[in-house]
Motif scaffolding. Structure first.
Motif, PDB file in Angstrom:
ATOM      1  N   ARG A 264     -10.038 -93.468  74.775  1.00 39.68           N
ATOM      2  CA  ARG A 264     -10.851 -92.557  73.970  1.00 39.68           C
ATOM      3  C   ARG A 264      -9.950 -91.535  73.270  1.00 39.68           C
ATOM      4  O   ARG A 264     -10.130 -91.222  72.087  1.00 39.68           O
ATOM      5  CB  ARG A 264     -11.862 -91.859  74.866  1.00 39.68           C
ATOM      6  CG  ARG A 264     -12.929 -91.116  74.096  1.00 39.68           C
ATOM      7  CD  ARG A 264     -14.046 -90.700  75.033  1.00 39.68           C
ATOM      8  NE  ARG A 264     -14.992 -89.820  74.372  1.00 39.68           N
ATOM      9  CZ  ARG A 264     -15.969 -90.224  73.591  1.00 39.68           C
ATOM     10  NH1 ARG A 264     -16.123 -91.514  73.370  1.00 39.68           N
ATOM     11  NH2 ARG A 264     -16.787 -89.363  73.023  1.00 39.68           N
ATOM     12  N   LEU A 268      -9.542 -90.901  69.238  1.00 43.28           N
ATOM     13  CA  LEU A 268      -9.711 -89.597  68.596  1.00 43.28           C
ATOM     14  C   LEU A 268      -8.443 -89.209  67.847  1.00 43.28           C
ATOM     15  O   LEU A 268      -8.491 -88.721  66.715  1.00 43.28           O
ATOM     16  CB  LEU A 268     -10.056 -88.537  69.648  1.00 43.28           C
ATOM     17  CG  LEU A 268     -11.464 -88.653  70.253  1.00 43.28           C
ATOM     18  CD1 LEU A 268     -11.594 -87.794  71.494  1.00 43.28           C
ATOM     19  CD2 LEU A 268     -12.522 -88.251  69.224  1.00 43.28           C
ATOM     20  N   GLU A 293     -13.749 -82.588  70.947  1.00 42.22           N
ATOM     21  CA  GLU A 293     -13.836 -83.802  71.776  1.00 42.22           C
ATOM     22  C   GLU A 293     -12.489 -84.100  72.436  1.00 42.22           C
ATOM     23  O   GLU A 293     -12.400 -84.426  73.608  1.00 42.22           O
ATOM     24  CB  GLU A 293     -14.195 -85.004  70.884  1.00 42.22           C
ATOM     25  CG  GLU A 293     -15.655 -85.201  70.645  1.00 42.22           C
ATOM     26  CD  GLU A 293     -16.372 -85.650  71.898  1.00 42.22           C
ATOM     27  OE1 GLU A 293     -16.234 -86.822  72.275  1.00 42.22           O
ATOM     28  OE2 GLU A 293     -17.055 -84.818  72.518  1.00 42.22           O
ATOM     29  N   TYR A 294     -11.455 -83.967  71.616  1.00 38.92           N
ATOM     30  CA  TYR A 294     -10.110 -84.274  72.123  1.00 38.92           C
ATOM     31  C   TYR A 294      -9.755 -83.326  73.262  1.00 38.92           C
ATOM     32  O   TYR A 294      -9.259 -83.750  74.292  1.00 38.92           O
ATOM     33  CB  TYR A 294      -9.095 -84.145  70.983  1.00 38.92           C
ATOM     34  CG  TYR A 294      -7.757 -84.754  71.314  1.00 38.92           C
ATOM     35  CD1 TYR A 294      -7.600 -86.133  71.330  1.00 38.92           C
ATOM     36  CD2 TYR A 294      -6.662 -83.960  71.631  1.00 38.92           C
ATOM     37  CE1 TYR A 294      -6.381 -86.708  71.648  1.00 38.92           C
ATOM     38  CE2 TYR A 294      -5.444 -84.529  71.951  1.00 38.92           C
ATOM     39  CZ  TYR A 294      -5.313 -85.897  71.952  1.00 38.92           C
ATOM     40  OH  TYR A 294      -4.114 -86.472  72.272  1.00 38.92           O
ATOM     41  N   ARG A 296     -11.799 -81.767  75.247  1.00 39.74           N
ATOM     42  CA  ARG A 296     -12.624 -82.056  76.426  1.00 39.74           C
ATOM     43  C   ARG A 296     -12.011 -83.215  77.227  1.00 39.74           C
ATOM     44  O   ARG A 296     -11.818 -83.129  78.433  1.00 39.74           O
ATOM     45  CB  ARG A 296     -14.025 -82.445  75.944  1.00 39.74           C
ATOM     46  CG  ARG A 296     -15.076 -82.525  77.024  1.00 39.74           C
ATOM     47  CD  ARG A 296     -16.451 -82.587  76.374  1.00 39.74           C
ATOM     48  NE  ARG A 296     -16.636 -83.822  75.617  1.00 39.74           N
ATOM     49  CZ  ARG A 296     -17.181 -84.914  76.106  1.00 39.74           C
ATOM     50  NH1 ARG A 296     -17.578 -84.932  77.357  1.00 39.74           N
ATOM     51  NH2 ARG A 296     -17.347 -85.992  75.362  1.00 39.74           N
TER      52      ARG A 296
END
Ligand SMILES: Nc1ncnc2c1ncn2[C@@H]1O[C@H](COP(=O)(O)OP(=O)(O)OP(=O)(O)O)[C@@H](O)[C@H]1O
Length: 656
Positions: A264, A268, A293-294, A296
């Motif tokens: 993931r 990203l 997001e990265y 997290r």
């Protein structure tokens, strides 16, 4: 100290971003169970399936497979270069013999030094042994370097062979294979991992042989000096070996458990640093979302890594304690043997040196064994895929084609894998040399599929296609395709120069046999745009390279049309050739598709004004042929064609 390594699978997984999720858990990674919102496609662990199988296989089960695996690896290396294979293995074996010599000579030296003579006499007596020991060390060093050279030479040669075999197979395989999801996935795996595993399996085999030879050489020296010391070798080396296996597996399981997250992160990272996504990231102001997001995922990954480091350290402490205990036991045994007068001091001292060497060799052997088993699983996948791909190369008949007067499609159907409804359903039509025919129908009605059948890219599920009365199945496929040019709607921006982008249409055509690159470009309204590029026809059309350029969508389509015209096929299939073209370029291009006595043209387009002058128009719906005739006939018939044509024409009609 246990060797620490980044597992090659980790690098591979991160670089391709195609790994699957881990179901394996580890005490080194508590964050895994709380993996947030794993995307469904990432949860698909097929890509890593052998890694999980390997993680569940015992070390001894792995070791039993070794002879077969070593034979396979040696066979692969042998095919590539006999000399380098012999050198990589043979020189390592001779280096092992040097270890034995060195230890025996050291034992002699120590015996002389510990003798009860005056010091100068003892040194004189030890000198020959010292010389032999020094020579043995030098020889071993030289031989190891030479063996390493041969081993390193094998790598590029294996890559060359294996990659060539893979890409020769993937470029020859029938198109239908690519519709099979299993085949496509196997191909990805073969390309991403199989190639890497081929060199890895050979490297690890050489490492294994080196390790085994090292252990055997030290054991041989100890056996010659004093056979009673052999158990000491075992006592000292085995606990360290068991710890090494445990640590390697724990690290590996921890890595597997983190793969979903790593993948993931990779995705990203790719979205945030990529030319192709840069526009959307900015227009939708996605920066905050992506970086958030990265962050997290990165927070979880960092926490997991810190836990792993902790658990690795505790494993090392256990390992070091066990090794310390074993060493203590060895000293105790040696002391007892010395006191009992069974072993002289010189032999005991040599045994200690031998133990050190044996431990290193044993570690090499264990790591190589672990790695080889998994290498072999993936390498066999690679071989299976290549054999499967080679088996799916269209065989066809051997009859050569010189041209055609007519092509008859008789009751032809084609169903794609895993679909119930045929994409083309019992279609019959005829294409004659000198004619222009058109395939018309709404989206998904089967036009492209029928065109691919005509181009001999797919074989019909039922029915027959005949070239001048001969079933295409009896014709040589390459010979049939050499007469076909397809301007596909799914074209590709080849990262070549403008000239090459056109000339790949028939890269091996002799000069003077058909239109030149410039003539083809002129015919497709591409000449002016190409000459306007910084290096004209020699401009590289890929922005990711220095001095590379890109074109607009319509400019690319002109170049693609030029490629098709340059091919100069007797059957010219044009599938939506003008979707991105402006009105002038479209008009000019369709002028090129007029009747020509030497060729037949099959036009597929939704812009029905362009097919008005076709000799015959075939109208498809749901894969079936529902209307047939020229424009006037179909307009009178008042069916689907009439409806679609009127709908389009009304858009151009003057409004009140
Ligand atoms: N590779 C494939 N695998 C499975 N189904 C496919 C594949 N290609 C096309 N289809 C299906 O076959 C049917 C016919 O598709 P085809 O591309 O031939 O239609 P088309 O008439 O050319 O459509 P369009 O006008 O949109 O280009 C569609 O239902 C499509 O979803």
């Amino acid at each position: 100290m246990e060797p620490t390594r980044t597992h090659p699978r980790q690098r591979s997984a991160e670089s391709t971003g195609t790994t699957g999720a881990g179901t394996a858990t580890t005490d080194g990674d508590p964050a895994t169970s709380a993996e947030p919102d794993a995307l469904p496609e990432l949860a698909h662990a097929e890509w890593m399936r052998h890694s999980y199988a390997f993680a569940e296989t015992s070390f001894w089960a792995v070791a039993r497979q070794l002879p077969t695996i070593v034979r396979e690896a040696a066979g692969l290396a042998w095919q590539v270069s006999r000399l380098d294979t012999l050198a990589a293995i043979g020189l390592n074996v001779v280096a092992g013999v040097m270890i034995t010599f060195g230890l025996l000579a050291t034992s002699t030296v120590l015996r002389e030094l510990f003798a009860s003579a005056p010091t100068p006499d003892r040194i004189r007596a030890a000198a020959p042994g010292l010389a032999v020991a020094a020579l043995a060390v030098m020889a071993k060093g030289g031989l190891t370097i030479a063996a390493g050279w041969a081993q390193a030479r094998l790598v590029p040669q294996i890559n060359y062979q294996v990659e060539l075999r893979l890409f020769e197979a993937t470029t020859a395989v029938e198109l239908a294979a690519f519709d099979d999801a299993g085949f496509a996935e196997e191909m990805d795996r073969a390309r991403d991992r199989g190639i890497y595993e081929a060199t890895s399996i050979v490297n690890h085999t050489v490492d294994l042989i080196t390790g085994v030879v090292g252990v055997a050489a030290t054991a041989a020296a100890v056996a010659v000096i004093q056979p009673l010391l052999l158990p000491c070798l075992l006592i000292a080396a085995v606990p360290a070996a068991i710890t090494a296996v445990r640590i390697a597996r724990r690290e590996y399981l921890a890595l597997l458990a983190r793969l979903t997250r790593r993948r993931r992160m990779w995705m990203l990272a790719h979205l945030m640093a990529n030319r192709h996504t840069a526009v959307e990231v900015r227009t939708y102001q996605m920066r905050g979302f992506l970086v958030g997001e990265y962050r997290r995922v990165m927070r979880l990954e960092t926490a997991a890594q810190l836990m792993l480091v902790k658990s690795q350290t505790s494993s090392r402490v256990t390992g070091a304690s066990l090794t310390g205990l074993a060493t203590f036991a060895v000293y105790a045994v040696l002391g007892w043997l010395l006191l009992a007068g069974v072993v002289p001091l010189a032999a005991a001292a040599t045994a200690l040196l031998a133990l050190q060497a044996a431990r290193t060799s044993l570690n090499t052997t264990i790591y190589a064994t672990n790695s080889l088993y998994e290498d072999a699983l993936y390498y066999r996948d690679f071989l299976t895929f290549v054999q499967r791909a080679e088996g799916r190369t269209p065989a066809g008949g051997g009859e050569q084609v010189v041209g055609f007067e007519r092509i008859d499609v008789e009751e032809v159907s084609l169903s794609y894998p895993d679909t119930e409804q045929p994409a083309v359903d019992k279609v019959s039509l005829t294409v004659r040399r000198g004619e222009v025919i058109a395939l018309v129908g709404e989206n998904g009605s089967g036009k492209t599929t029928l065109a691919k059948l005509l181009a001999n890219l797919y074989q019909p599920t039922s029915g027959t296609i005949r070239w001048d009365g001969v079933d295409v199945a009896a014709l040589d496929p390459a010979s049939v395709r050499s007469h076909v040019a397809v301007l596909s709607q799914d074209w590709w921006k080849f990262p070549f120069t403008a000239r090459q982008n056109i000339a790949v249409g028939r890269h091996d055509r002799p000069d003077g046999d058909g239109p030149t690159v410039v003539q083809a470009a002129e015919a497709a309204s591409a000449h002016d745009l190409v000459t306007g590029l910084p290096h004209g026809y020699d401009t590289l059309l890929d922005r990711s390279f220095k001095d590379g350029h890109d074109l607009s969508g319509g400019q690319w389509q002109r170049l693609v049309a030029a490629r098709g015209l340059y091919r100069d096929g007797r059957l010219l299939i044009c599938d939506e050739p003008s979707a991105a073209l402006d009105a002038r370029a479209e008009h000019a291009l369709f002028q090129q598709f007029r009747r020509h006595p030497e060729r037949a043209v099959v036009l597929i387009t939704h812009r029905l004004a362009n097919v008005r002058h076709a000799d015959r128009i075939y109208v498809l719906r749901d894969g079936r042929l529902i209307e047939e005739g020229n424009h006037d006939q179909l307009m009178v018939a008042g069916g689907l064609y009439h409806e679609l044509f009127e709908l389009q024409a009304s858009g151009y009609a003057a409004r009140d």
